[in-house]
Design an enzyme around this catalytic site. Sequence first.
Site, PDB file in Angstrom:
ATOM      1  CG  HIS A   1      -2.121   0.933   1.129  1.00  0.00           C
ATOM      2  ND1 HIS A   1      -2.363   1.630   0.426  1.00  0.00           N
ATOM      3  CD2 HIS A   1      -2.975   1.272   2.321  1.00  0.00           C
ATOM      4  CE1 HIS A   1      -3.369   2.578   0.532  1.00  0.00           C
ATOM      5  NE2 HIS A   1      -3.801   2.189   1.659  1.00  0.00           N
TER       6      HIS A   1
ATOM      7  CG  HIS B   1      -4.291   0.798  -8.157  1.00  0.00           C
ATOM      8  ND1 HIS B   1      -5.686   0.833  -7.881  1.00  0.00           N
ATOM      9  CD2 HIS B   1      -3.880   1.654  -6.982  1.00  0.00           C
ATOM     10  CE1 HIS B   1      -5.937   1.561  -6.871  1.00  0.00           C
ATOM     11  NE2 HIS B   1      -4.937   1.822  -6.236  1.00  0.00           N
TER      12      HIS B   1
ATOM     13  CG  ASP C   1       2.847   4.536  -3.991  1.00  0.00           C
ATOM     14  OD1 ASP C   1       2.879   5.691  -3.208  1.00  0.00           O
ATOM     15  OD2 ASP C   1       2.393   3.532  -3.431  1.00  0.00           O
TER      16      ASP C   1
HETATM   17  N1  ACO Z   1       4.490  -5.849 -11.171  1.00  0.00           N
HETATM   18  C1  ACO Z   1       4.571  -7.138 -11.751  1.00  0.00           C
HETATM   19  N2  ACO Z   1       3.282  -7.752 -11.724  1.00  0.00           N
HETATM   20  C2  ACO Z   1       2.306  -7.135 -11.343  1.00  0.00           C
HETATM   21  C3  ACO Z   1       2.265  -6.161 -10.783  1.00  0.00           C
HETATM   22  C4  ACO Z   1       3.431  -5.532 -10.316  1.00  0.00           C
HETATM   23  N3  ACO Z   1       3.675  -4.441  -9.772  1.00  0.00           N
HETATM   24  N4  ACO Z   1       1.010  -5.987  -9.887  1.00  0.00           N
HETATM   25  C5  ACO Z   1       0.395  -6.855 -10.434  1.00  0.00           C
HETATM   26  N5  ACO Z   1       1.193  -7.756 -11.129  1.00  0.00           N
HETATM   27  C6  ACO Z   1       0.468  -9.054 -11.509  1.00  0.00           C
HETATM   28  C7  ACO Z   1       0.426  -9.908 -10.723  1.00  0.00           C
HETATM   29  O1  ACO Z   1       1.737 -10.784 -10.547  1.00  0.00           O
HETATM   30  C8  ACO Z   1      -0.625 -10.740 -11.094  1.00  0.00           C
HETATM   31  O2  ACO Z   1      -0.282 -11.756 -12.242  1.00  0.00           O
HETATM   32  P1  ACO Z   1      -0.877 -13.243 -12.448  1.00  0.00           P
HETATM   33  O3  ACO Z   1      -2.408 -12.916 -12.998  1.00  0.00           O
HETATM   34  O4  ACO Z   1      -0.081 -13.885 -13.814  1.00  0.00           O
HETATM   35  O5  ACO Z   1      -0.602 -13.874 -11.341  1.00  0.00           O
HETATM   36  C9  ACO Z   1      -1.569  -9.659 -11.707  1.00  0.00           C
HETATM   37  O6  ACO Z   1      -0.827  -8.555 -12.227  1.00  0.00           O
HETATM   38  C10 ACO Z   1      -2.689  -9.109 -10.665  1.00  0.00           C
HETATM   39  O7  ACO Z   1      -2.087  -8.904  -9.325  1.00  0.00           O
HETATM   40  P2  ACO Z   1      -2.356  -8.929  -8.071  1.00  0.00           P
HETATM   41  O8  ACO Z   1      -1.274  -8.769  -7.187  1.00  0.00           O
HETATM   42  O9  ACO Z   1      -3.362 -10.303  -8.003  1.00  0.00           O
HETATM   43  O10 ACO Z   1      -3.350  -7.563  -7.672  1.00  0.00           O
HETATM   44  P3  ACO Z   1      -3.706  -7.135  -6.583  1.00  0.00           P
HETATM   45  O11 ACO Z   1      -5.094  -6.364  -6.954  1.00  0.00           O
HETATM   46  O12 ACO Z   1      -4.161  -7.970  -5.529  1.00  0.00           O
HETATM   47  O13 ACO Z   1      -2.838  -5.865  -6.120  1.00  0.00           O
HETATM   48  C11 ACO Z   1      -1.321  -4.071  -5.932  1.00  0.00           C
HETATM   49  C12 ACO Z   1      -2.622  -4.641  -6.338  1.00  0.00           C
HETATM   50  C13 ACO Z   1      -1.170  -4.747  -4.618  1.00  0.00           C
HETATM   51  C14 ACO Z   1      -1.116  -2.939  -5.990  1.00  0.00           C
HETATM   52  C15 ACO Z   1      -0.161  -4.767  -6.639  1.00  0.00           C
HETATM   53  O14 ACO Z   1      -0.478  -4.351  -8.053  1.00  0.00           O
HETATM   54  C16 ACO Z   1       1.240  -4.818  -6.477  1.00  0.00           C
HETATM   55  O15 ACO Z   1       1.719  -5.462  -5.494  1.00  0.00           O
HETATM   56  N6  ACO Z   1       1.784  -3.515  -6.815  1.00  0.00           N
HETATM   57  C17 ACO Z   1       3.263  -3.501  -6.317  1.00  0.00           C
HETATM   58  C18 ACO Z   1       3.087  -2.426  -5.155  1.00  0.00           C
HETATM   59  C19 ACO Z   1       2.356  -1.103  -5.288  1.00  0.00           C
HETATM   60  O16 ACO Z   1       2.948  -0.259  -6.074  1.00  0.00           O
HETATM   61  N7  ACO Z   1       1.604  -0.761  -4.455  1.00  0.00           N
HETATM   62  C20 ACO Z   1       0.946   0.664  -4.405  1.00  0.00           C
HETATM   63  C21 ACO Z   1      -0.352   0.333  -4.801  1.00  0.00           C
HETATM   64  S1  ACO Z   1      -1.088   2.079  -5.007  1.00  0.00           S
HETATM   65  C22 ACO Z   1      -1.057   2.812  -3.452  1.00  0.00           C
HETATM   66  O17 ACO Z   1      -1.455   1.936  -2.422  1.00  0.00           O
HETATM   67  C23 ACO Z   1      -0.894   3.859  -3.216  1.00  0.00           C
END
Ligand code: ACO
Length: 387
Positions: free
Chosen positions: A231, A270, A324
Amino acid sequence: MTIIVAKPGEVQFPKGLEGAIARETTKGYVDGKQGKLYYHGISIEELAEHSTYEEVFYLLMYDKLPSKEELSILDMRMRQYREIPDAVYEFIKDRASGYNVHPMSVLRTAVSMLAPFDDASEEQSMAAAEREAIKITSRMATITAAIGRARRGLAPIHPDFNLPHAANFLYMYLGEEQDDFMNRLMDVLLILHADHGCNASTFATLVVVSTLADMYSGVVGGISALKGPLHGGANERAMAMLDEIGDEENAEAWILDAIAKKKKIMGFGHRVYKAYDPRARILHSYAEEITRRAGTEHWLRIASIIERVMIEKLGAKGIFPNVDFYSGTVMSSMGVERKLFTPIFATGRVAGWTAHAVEQLKDNRIYRPRFIYVGPVNVAYTPIDER
Ligand code: ACO
């Protein structure tokens, strides 16, 4: 039918409450498909261009743009509440520079410490909820700035009641008044972080206040949830990634390797946005000027390569930069150390936490979802010396 016991995997449900509806709100709307964000109907682009943090706080709290008089009353109240007890400054001085201490832990404890110093914190009325919301929103900036100074071994600078919220924050943190560009950029950062739908930290705040616990407890819940790298904590990790890459020559190979290894790239993806996060776009436009002023253009050049490759490779999956990704480059170029990014995020988001908390209290019902129990039942108790 309510299912209480099931075999693992027998009952389908979205992990992470994806798609679950917590409540109705008039505060903000995230249009994840179009990549749009609105605070009470007004687009984030318009607010970032024309508004101030104080005005956005009013909009979120009262669902309308204030008149000049209404704004000046809120502004005055926020200025009045800025100062924090000496004991909180002392705690910050003692702990903020400690080995391996994260400033979000210090922020969490410092905000919690405010409550026993506030005789009115336990009052249960809508007027009290609003007043506490204004107090906490105002004081978070003082706490975050004091933490930032203590981490550099510097004494805190007390609030300047003549300065607007964002300018006062920079003054308290950096030690001198900044120019219009810096003050505006700080205001924009706080505006962009002020609210964002039913995110984890806003939901955590709402869960806490739904028990009718006080506003401080709710905000401490929000800070706790925001601390995590999935987050609010992603911003410092995104910046660490740019530092690790170091040189734009390495950027493309680095990111291709990370994608091949299926690493999660911080600052991308996201739960709601499956398009470009509009906050990232706004910050990108400021990033050019601030990196030029700071001589940190290399960060922006590396970031642009990462962004291009990520969109080429993962854009089809709906993965784009989030707020971010660029906030780190912008804040670092403003002279903010990496570990303070998330406390600054919290200093903006507290407006949304408390506005949603007040909205929740007008029509409250305690949050109480259920688990699906997939463990054993009717297990006999085995005395400890027979195990
Ligand atoms: N880099 C690479 N792959 C990604 C990323 C990423 N940053 N984010 C999602 N994916 C991929 C996942 O590996 C997954 O792939 P798959 O379907 O092949 O398994 C798919 O996209 C879906 O991802 P989830 O993690 O299931 O998405 P979720 O909605 O649960 O999580 C989150 C969202 C936590 C923001 C995620 O995208 C992430 O971890 N991003 C990196 C951390 C980040 O930047 N957080 C800030 C969010 S914005 C904020 O809070 C202000």
